[in-house]
Design a protein around this motif. Structure first.
Motif, PDB file in Angstrom:
ATOM      1  N   LEU A   1       0.832  -1.021  -0.143  1.00  0.00           N
ATOM      2  CA  LEU A   1       0.007   0.352   0.138  1.00  0.00           C
ATOM      3  C   LEU A   1       0.952   1.427   0.220  1.00  0.00           C
ATOM      4  O   LEU A   1       0.610   2.344  -1.077  1.00  0.00           O
ATOM      5  CB  LEU A   1      -0.760   0.321   0.704  1.00  0.00           C
ATOM      6  N   ALA A   2       1.760   1.243   1.233  1.00  0.00           N
ATOM      7  CA  ALA A   2       2.604   2.129   1.112  1.00  0.00           C
ATOM      8  C   ALA A   2       3.203   2.858  -0.009  1.00  0.00           C
ATOM      9  O   ALA A   2       3.500   3.426  -0.684  1.00  0.00           O
ATOM     10  CB  ALA A   2       3.633   2.071   2.045  1.00  0.00           C
ATOM     11  N   VAL A   3       4.138   1.540  -1.433  1.00  0.00           N
ATOM     12  CA  VAL A   3       5.121   1.986  -2.676  1.00  0.00           C
ATOM     13  C   VAL A   3       3.658   2.554  -3.424  1.00  0.00           C
ATOM     14  O   VAL A   3       4.205   3.086  -4.004  1.00  0.00           O
ATOM     15  CB  VAL A   3       6.340   0.129  -2.754  1.00  0.00           C
ATOM     16  N   GLN A   4       2.814   1.117  -3.351  1.00  0.00           N
ATOM     17  CA  GLN A   4       2.232   1.863  -5.024  1.00  0.00           C
ATOM     18  C   GLN A   4       0.875   3.114  -4.637  1.00  0.00           C
ATOM     19  O   GLN A   4       1.036   3.979  -5.715  1.00  0.00           O
ATOM     20  CB  GLN A   4       0.749   0.657  -4.456  1.00  0.00           C
ATOM     21  N   GLU A   5       1.421   3.400  -3.791  1.00  0.00           N
ATOM     22  CA  GLU A   5       0.558   5.027  -3.460  1.00  0.00           C
ATOM     23  C   GLU A   5       1.667   5.880  -3.090  1.00  0.00           C
ATOM     24  O   GLU A   5       1.699   7.450  -4.006  1.00  0.00           O
ATOM     25  CB  GLU A   5       0.246   5.671  -1.263  1.00  0.00           C
ATOM     26  N   TRP A   6       2.972   5.420  -3.371  1.00  0.00           N
ATOM     27  CA  TRP A   6       3.738   6.269  -3.905  1.00  0.00           C
ATOM     28  C   TRP A   6       3.937   6.474  -5.272  1.00  0.00           C
ATOM     29  O   TRP A   6       3.923   7.457  -5.771  1.00  0.00           O
ATOM     30  CB  TRP A   6       5.915   6.055  -3.229  1.00  0.00           C
TER      31      TRP A   6
ATOM     32  N   VAL B   1       9.680  -7.258  -2.092  1.00  0.00           N
ATOM     33  CA  VAL B   1       8.349  -6.568  -2.070  1.00  0.00           C
ATOM     34  C   VAL B   1       8.298  -5.606  -3.069  1.00  0.00           C
ATOM     35  O   VAL B   1       7.059  -4.822  -4.062  1.00  0.00           O
ATOM     36  CB  VAL B   1       7.341  -6.641  -0.581  1.00  0.00           C
ATOM     37  N   VAL B   2       8.863  -4.767  -2.687  1.00  0.00           N
ATOM     38  CA  VAL B   2       9.090  -3.168  -3.694  1.00  0.00           C
ATOM     39  C   VAL B   2       9.209  -2.994  -5.107  1.00  0.00           C
ATOM     40  O   VAL B   2       8.292  -2.506  -6.045  1.00  0.00           O
ATOM     41  CB  VAL B   2       9.830  -2.811  -2.549  1.00  0.00           C
ATOM     42  N   THR B   3       9.795  -4.070  -4.786  1.00  0.00           N
ATOM     43  CA  THR B   3      10.468  -4.665  -6.564  1.00  0.00           C
ATOM     44  C   THR B   3       9.335  -5.352  -7.468  1.00  0.00           C
ATOM     45  O   THR B   3       8.548  -4.751  -8.162  1.00  0.00           O
ATOM     46  CB  THR B   3      11.987  -5.580  -6.399  1.00  0.00           C
ATOM     47  N   LEU B   4       8.254  -5.499  -6.607  1.00  0.00           N
ATOM     48  CA  LEU B   4       7.312  -6.651  -7.407  1.00  0.00           C
ATOM     49  C   LEU B   4       6.286  -5.651  -7.822  1.00  0.00           C
ATOM     50  O   LEU B   4       5.347  -5.606  -8.713  1.00  0.00           O
ATOM     51  CB  LEU B   4       6.362  -7.797  -6.451  1.00  0.00           C
TER      52      LEU B   4
ATOM     53  N   ARG C   1      -0.761   3.413   3.472  1.00  0.00           N
ATOM     54  CA  ARG C   1      -0.794   4.970   2.196  1.00  0.00           C
ATOM     55  C   ARG C   1      -0.203   5.922   2.880  1.00  0.00           C
ATOM     56  O   ARG C   1       0.386   6.107   1.811  1.00  0.00           O
ATOM     57  CB  ARG C   1      -2.656   5.238   1.956  1.00  0.00           C
ATOM     58  N   GLN C   2       0.384   6.846   3.775  1.00  0.00           N
ATOM     59  CA  GLN C   2       0.405   7.196   4.051  1.00  0.00           C
ATOM     60  C   GLN C   2       1.873   7.216   4.382  1.00  0.00           C
ATOM     61  O   GLN C   2       3.109   7.790   4.807  1.00  0.00           O
ATOM     62  CB  GLN C   2       0.443   8.038   5.458  1.00  0.00           C
TER      63      GLN C   2
ATOM     64  N   GLY D   1      -3.204  -0.086  -5.868  1.00  0.00           N
ATOM     65  CA  GLY D   1      -4.044   0.786  -5.066  1.00  0.00           C
ATOM     66  C   GLY D   1      -5.127  -0.032  -4.375  1.00  0.00           C
ATOM     67  O   GLY D   1      -5.581  -0.508  -3.633  1.00  0.00           O
ATOM     68  N   GLU D   2      -5.657  -0.178  -5.589  1.00  0.00           N
ATOM     69  CA  GLU D   2      -7.189  -1.000  -5.128  1.00  0.00           C
ATOM     70  C   GLU D   2      -6.984  -1.999  -4.615  1.00  0.00           C
ATOM     71  O   GLU D   2      -7.810  -2.699  -3.894  1.00  0.00           O
ATOM     72  CB  GLU D   2      -8.463  -0.574  -6.584  1.00  0.00           C
TER      73      GLU D   2
END
Length: 176
Positions: A71-76, A154-157, A104-105, A83-84
């Motif tokens: 969630l944090a990564v997709q928000e960025w 996780v970030v890479t995916l 998300r924040q 995100g959904e």
């Protein structure tokens, strides 16, 4: 409405190995999602995505925390589709609406989780700035080297899926 920049392919339309991969997914699951069928333009990309996705299902990061990282990564990144998907997956993993909003924040009410989420965002946005002190700080919150390493996966995916969806124009339709 978002314009699709790349089209989804059927197994018959997909080149080479990508057609085989799509056909296999259809055989096993009955259908293929839009992102995967659009990735089929590149057999190498599709194969790499599927392999990384399978591998990341074996991480030791708890599912709810993995969703917070996502969630944090997709928000960025700004991918509405991802995100959904991660809000829905987060709810299924037991996250509250407050947990989702904080993730998300880029944070959490749990300081240990907040440290790992912060690391994930640094890995995404400024990996060259990471220092020995940053890793020591996350370790100081009790995270093992395995968990720290798995954050990169996780970030890479998430970067792969979010960037691809944005490039391809696979975004939620919004009413004008």
């Amino acid at each position: 409405m978002t314009t699709r920049r790349l089209t989804a392919l059927t197994p018959e339309q997909a080149p080479g190995r990508a057609g085989e991969l799509l056909a296999d997914i259809v055989r096993r699951h009955g259908s293929v999602g839009e992102m995967v069928s659009t990735m089929a333009h590149s057999p190498a990309l599709l194969d790499g995505y599927l392999n990384l996705s399978r591998a990341m299902k074996r991480v030791k990061i708890p599912r709810a925390l993995s969703e917070k990282l996502s969630l944090a990564v997709q928000e960025w990144i700004g991918c509405g589709t991802c995100g959904e998907a991660h809000r829905e997956a987060g709810r299924a993993a037991g996250l509250s609406e407050t947990d989702i909003e904080l993730a998300r924040q880029g944070t959490s009410t749990d300081p240990r989780e907040a440290a790992l989420i912060g690391l994930a965002l640094r890995v995404l946005a400024e990996p060259g700035s990471l220092s020995d002190e940053d890793v020591a700080e996350v370790r100081g919150h009790g995270w093992s080297d395995r968990m720290i390493a798995e954050v990169v996966g996780v970030v890479t995916l998430n970067l792969l899926t979010g960037a691809f969806n944005l490039l391809a124009g696979i975004q939620p339709d919004r009413e004008a």
